[in-house]
Motif scaffolding. Structure first.
Motif, short mmCIF file in Angstrom:
data_model
loop_
_atom_site.label_atom_id
_atom_site.label_comp_id
_atom_site.label_asym_id
_atom_site.label_seq_id
_atom_site.Cartn_x
_atom_site.Cartn_y
_atom_site.Cartn_z
N TYR A 1 25.76 19.56 -46.98
CA TYR A 1 25.27 18.73 -45.46
C TYR A 1 24.54 17.57 -45.35
N GLU B 1 29.31 17.48 -42.88
CA GLU B 1 29.90 18.13 -44.23
C GLU B 1 29.76 16.82 -45.03
N THR C 1 24.50 16.99 -37.51
CA THR C 1 25.02 18.27 -39.15
C THR C 1 26.63 17.63 -39.50
#
Length: 251
Positions: free
Chosen positions: A213, A228, A226
């Motif tokens: 992440y 990926e 956040t």
């Protein structure tokens, strides 16, 4: 004859003296009565005058109070009307000036807040040219797009914070920043901007770092978005002085 005549003359004188005396007494009595009456009249006059002075003064005060009340009332009414007119004019002027300032401020762009984390969304650019080249020798780049998802314009500029995290979040890598200069940009609702990250990809099975992440923190904010990590492994340079993986400014 002479003696009788003399006696009569004496009686007449005596009567005259008595009458004169009575007349004098009567005159004195009348004078005394007249003096007391005059004195009483004068005292009453003084008393009336003395009582009239406060009375007239009271009447004057009362008249003055009424007059002052009347003047105060009329003055208050005049002041109230003047204040009402002035207040109405002030409000109208305030509205006009406020509207003008608001319009001017809107046109000038002043008063536009910076972009906050809550008003932004982040994503890696996934287009053909946006994807980093896994076969590049040394370093390549990837782009992170920031979009204003709010209903108002906001200003953004400078360096974002980028923290890479492993799957379990135990191994973090806070990327350093480049020395590039930066400015700022205004994002309207739905507008986007981006920044690039220089990355050093590797296919080696040793000395690598595998992010899962990326925490993206907009400039001047403390909360992160956040997303990926879509790419492969990086050369592990977390302890390097000049790592090949670093962040560039927005825009």
């Amino acid at each position: 004859m002479r003696s009788s005549t003399t006696a009569r003359t004496a009686r007449r004188r005596t009567l005259r003296v008595a009458v004169a005396a009575l007349t004098a007494v009567a005159g004195l009595t009348l004078t005394a009565c007249s003096g007391s009456d005059a004195t009483g009249t004068k005292a009453a006059g003084q008393s009336d005058t003395g009582s009239a002075a406060p009375g007239s003064s009271g009447a004057g005060s009362s008249a003055g109070a009424q007059g002052s009340d009347g003047q105060a009332d009329s003055g208050a009414k005049a002041d109230t009307k003047a204040d009402a007119k002035a207040g109405a004019a002030g409000k109208q002027s305030g509205k006009q000036s406020g509207g003008g300032q608001a319009a001017g401020a809107g046109k000038a762009g002043s008063g536009v807040e910076r972009c906050h984390t809550s008003g932004l969304k982040a994503a890696f650019a996934m287009g053909g040219d946006a994807a980093p080249d896994p076969n590049a020798g040394g370093s390549t780049t990837t782009s992170v797009v920031l979009t204003n998802k709010g209903s108002r314009a906001c200003v953004i500029g400078g360096f974002p914070g980028v923290d890479l995290k492993s799957v379990n979040g135990g191994e973090r890598w806070s990327l350093v920043r480049s020395s590039a200069k930066h400015g700022s940009i205004t994002l309207g609702p739905g507008d986007s901007t981006d920044f690039t990250i220089n990355v050093a990809l590797t296919k080696e099975d040793k000395g690598f770092y595998q992010p899962a992440y990326a925490d993206i923190t907009p400039p001047n904010e403390t909360k992160a978005i956040t997303i990926e990590w879509p790419w492969g492994t990086l050369v592990d340079q977390r302890s390097a002085t000049h790592p090949a993986t670093f962040v560039n400014p927005i825009g």
